[in-house]
Design a protein around this motif. Structure first.
Motif, short mmCIF file in Angstrom:
data_model
loop_
_atom_site.label_atom_id
_atom_site.label_comp_id
_atom_site.label_asym_id
_atom_site.label_seq_id
_atom_site.Cartn_x
_atom_site.Cartn_y
_atom_site.Cartn_z
N ILE A 20 -34.34 49.66 -2.72
CA ILE A 20 -35.80 50.17 -2.32
C ILE A 20 -35.65 51.69 -2.66
N THR A 48 -38.46 55.33 -3.29
CA THR A 48 -39.66 55.97 -3.31
C THR A 48 -39.45 57.16 -4.20
N LEU A 88 -44.19 53.33 -4.96
CA LEU A 88 -43.13 52.76 -4.07
C LEU A 88 -42.49 51.51 -4.81
N ARG A 108 -39.47 48.23 -4.98
CA ARG A 108 -38.52 47.30 -4.21
C ARG A 108 -38.20 46.32 -5.25
N ASP A 113 -43.07 41.39 3.27
CA ASP A 113 -42.20 42.52 3.94
C ASP A 113 -42.55 43.86 3.36
N ALA A 114 -42.63 43.80 1.88
CA ALA A 114 -43.07 45.11 1.28
C ALA A 114 -44.17 45.48 1.65
N ASP A 145 -46.08 44.55 3.88
CA ASP A 145 -46.37 45.43 5.17
C ASP A 145 -45.72 46.61 5.54
N ASP A 146 -44.68 47.12 5.11
CA ASP A 146 -44.28 48.38 4.98
C ASP A 146 -44.98 49.39 4.18
N TRP A 147 -45.70 49.03 3.23
CA TRP A 147 -46.73 49.70 2.38
C TRP A 147 -47.87 49.77 3.10
N GLY A 154 -50.27 44.77 4.26
CA GLY A 154 -49.89 43.54 4.73
C GLY A 154 -51.22 42.55 5.20
#
Length: 149
Positions: free
Chosen positions: A5, A7, A18, A20, A40-41, A43-45, A48
């Protein structure tokens, strides 16, 4: 499974790229895992709940399945790369197999429609070379992040 991961700030831009990536072994059970990794990526960004997130998950599934069926020799695996920046989400699946993927059609029997789905869902897609044997099959989505409100 390996995961990276990162940034990184592009010096010529105020946007943040970003990224991953994760390696998956040659096992069909990795397709749902790759889809979860992408969700998940997103959602994190903060993407989602984006209207295109289901399309992204479908394309991850199709590209991973194609890599497993056609591009990953025994004892090898595939790498899933996700990147988001400047309003574009890019999905890449790298494998070590030969050949050039093609869009299937109605005459291909039970399978062969994965890239047809990718072409229909994504804004762009293609195949690129890797520095090692194999190829990178990619697709891109123009994704404007939702405005917080």
């Amino acid at each position: 499974m390996n995961e990276t991961i990162s940034t990184r700030r592009n010096p010529s831009s105020r946007d943040i790229a970003l990224r991953r990536e994760r390696f998956y072994p040659r096992d069909r059970r990795t397709v749902p895992a790759a889809r979860r990794f992408a969700r998940d990526a997103l959602d994190d960004w903060g993407l989602g709940a984006h209207e295109r997130s289901a399309d992204v998950a479908l394309c991850v599934s199709e590209l991973a399945t194609n890599a497993l069926r056609h591009g990953v020799p025994p004892g090898r695996g595939y790498q899933l790369h996700l990147a988001y920046g400047k309003g574009v989400l890019r999905v890449e699946v790298h494998d070590s197999g030969g050949g050039v993927p093609r869009v299937g059609g109605a005459g291909d029997g039970e399978g062969g429609r994965g890239l047809l789905l990718v072409a229909a869902c994504a804004d762009r897609w293609g195949v690129g070379e890797r520095g090692a044997p194999g190829k990178a099959v990619w697709c891109e989505f123009d994704v404007v992040p939702p405005v917080p409100g």
